[in-house]
Design a protein around this motif. Structure first.
Motif, PDB file in Angstrom:
ATOM      1  N   THR A 101      -9.799  11.518   4.575  1.00 20.59           N
ATOM      2  CA  THR A 101     -10.582  11.952   5.731  1.00 20.59           C
ATOM      3  C   THR A 101     -11.145  13.362   5.660  1.00 20.59           C
ATOM      4  O   THR A 101     -12.023  13.688   6.427  1.00 20.59           O
TER       5      THR A 101
ATOM      6  N   ARG B  80      -4.796   6.581   1.285  1.00 20.34           N
ATOM      7  CA  ARG B  80      -3.884   5.508   0.898  1.00 20.34           C
ATOM      8  C   ARG B  80      -4.539   4.653  -0.166  1.00 20.34           C
ATOM      9  O   ARG B  80      -5.756   4.574  -0.258  1.00 20.34           O
TER      10      ARG B  80
ATOM     11  N   TYR C 191       0.823  -1.198   0.000  1.00 19.29           N
ATOM     12  CA  TYR C 191       0.000   0.000   0.000  1.00 19.29           C
ATOM     13  C   TYR C 191       0.860   1.253   0.000  1.00 19.29           C
ATOM     14  O   TYR C 191       1.967   1.279   0.522  1.00 19.29           O
TER      15      TYR C 191
ATOM     16  N   ASP D 268       0.940   4.764   1.403  1.00 19.66           N
ATOM     17  CA  ASP D 268       0.371   5.486   2.540  1.00 19.66           C
ATOM     18  C   ASP D 268       0.687   6.972   2.436  1.00 19.66           C
ATOM     19  O   ASP D 268       1.598   7.379   1.713  1.00 19.66           O
ATOM     20  N   ASN D 269      -0.059   7.762   3.187  1.00 21.92           N
ATOM     21  CA  ASN D 269       0.181   9.203   3.308  1.00 21.92           C
ATOM     22  C   ASN D 269       0.175   9.934   1.968  1.00 21.92           C
ATOM     23  O   ASN D 269       0.992  10.828   1.734  1.00 21.92           O
ATOM     24  N   LEU D 270      -0.735   9.533   1.079  1.00 19.13           N
ATOM     25  CA  LEU D 270      -0.875  10.271  -0.172  1.00 19.13           C
ATOM     26  C   LEU D 270      -1.523  11.615   0.138  1.00 19.13           C
ATOM     27  O   LEU D 270      -2.530  11.689   0.838  1.00 19.13           O
ATOM     28  N   THR D 271      -0.946  12.694  -0.357  1.00 19.02           N
ATOM     29  CA  THR D 271      -1.415  14.041  -0.069  1.00 19.02           C
ATOM     30  C   THR D 271      -1.715  14.765  -1.375  1.00 19.02           C
ATOM     31  O   THR D 271      -0.895  14.756  -2.289  1.00 19.02           O
TER      32      THR D 271
ATOM     33  N   ASP E 263      -9.148   5.900   3.711  1.00 19.76           N
ATOM     34  CA  ASP E 263      -8.644   6.876   4.688  1.00 19.76           C
ATOM     35  C   ASP E 263      -8.507   8.289   4.138  1.00 19.76           C
ATOM     36  O   ASP E 263      -7.674   9.057   4.588  1.00 19.76           O
TER      37      ASP E 263
ATOM     38  N   ARG F 176      -5.889  13.520   2.241  1.00 19.68           N
ATOM     39  CA  ARG F 176      -4.872  12.508   2.541  1.00 19.68           C
ATOM     40  C   ARG F 176      -5.532  11.143   2.478  1.00 19.68           C
ATOM     41  O   ARG F 176      -6.681  11.005   2.879  1.00 19.68           O
TER      42      ARG F 176
ATOM     43  N   ASN G  21       3.297  12.407  -4.449  1.00 15.97           N
ATOM     44  CA  ASN G  21       2.417  13.334  -3.747  1.00 15.97           C
ATOM     45  C   ASN G  21       2.509  14.724  -4.330  1.00 15.97           C
ATOM     46  O   ASN G  21       3.553  15.125  -4.861  1.00 15.97           O
ATOM     47  N   LYS G  22       1.415  15.474  -4.164  1.00 20.53           N
ATOM     48  CA  LYS G  22       1.382  16.901  -4.500  1.00 20.53           C
ATOM     49  C   LYS G  22       1.939  17.178  -5.895  1.00 20.53           C
ATOM     50  O   LYS G  22       2.795  18.041  -6.079  1.00 20.53           O
TER      51      LYS G  22
END
Length: 177
Positions: free
Chosen positions: A65, A165, A28, A30-33, A63, A163, A109-110
């Motif tokens: 959120t 995953r 996975y 994680d912490n995709l922004t 997730d 954010r 990310n970003k």
């Protein structure tokens, strides 16, 4: 009258069969922004000289959120940004040595911009805190040099930061000569 004996048949799910052979992997990103004019993505990338076909079995987007979001699913597109490799694991951890995936799980990310080329196969929209999941059963088949890309953005609420995953389950089969 003779008693008729019926043959015993066992059906094994494809994912279990591949796992027993050391060919099934999970991982996975994680912490995709994303948000504020940017996107994020995760992909299964099959390197050009991997010698295997990638069979996508399952994916999840979870997730997220803070914002409604859009997940675009692309086949063999070039994604913006610089990818980072993420660790993956075989699901059968009883094998020694542990098998290694030839397919790479990558994320960014970003990022600015959209995927280029390839095919946007489908799109899913969801509200915050909703999980998207689909079992593909191996019907998405990616050759060497290709990828299966999940591209996340929040075009309806672009000023919010999102954010989340993305997780994948897949198997690999050697290409026969």
């Amino acid at each position: 009258m003779a008693k008729k004996v019926l043959p015993q048949v066992v059906t094994v799910p494809q994912s279990l069969y591949r796992s027993l052979r050391g060919k099934y992997f999970i991982g996975y990103a994680d912490n995709l922004t994303f948000g504020k004019g940017t996107s994020a993505w995760a992909r299964l990338y099959n390197p050009p000289h991997s010698g295997v076909k990638l069979f996508v079995n399952v994916w999840t987007v979870t997730d997220v959120t803070t914002t409604p979001f859009r997940a675009q699913f692309w086949f063999n597109a070039k994604a913006p940004g610089t990818p980072t490799n993420v660790r993956t694991t075989p699901t059968n951890t009883s094998l020694r040595p542990l098998p290694n995936s030839r397919v790479k799980l990558q994320l960014a990310n970003k990022v600015k911009g959209d995927p280029v080329g390839g095919i946007k196969a489908f799109v899913r929209r969801a509200v915050a805190r909703e999980t998207l999941v689909e079992e593909e059963g191996g019907k998405i088949i990616i050759p060497p040099g290709g990828n299966f890309l999940v591209f996340l953005s929040n075009p309806e609420t672009p000023k919010l930061v999102g954010r989340g995953r993305v997780a994948f389950g897949w198997w690999e089969e050697k290409i026969k000569d």
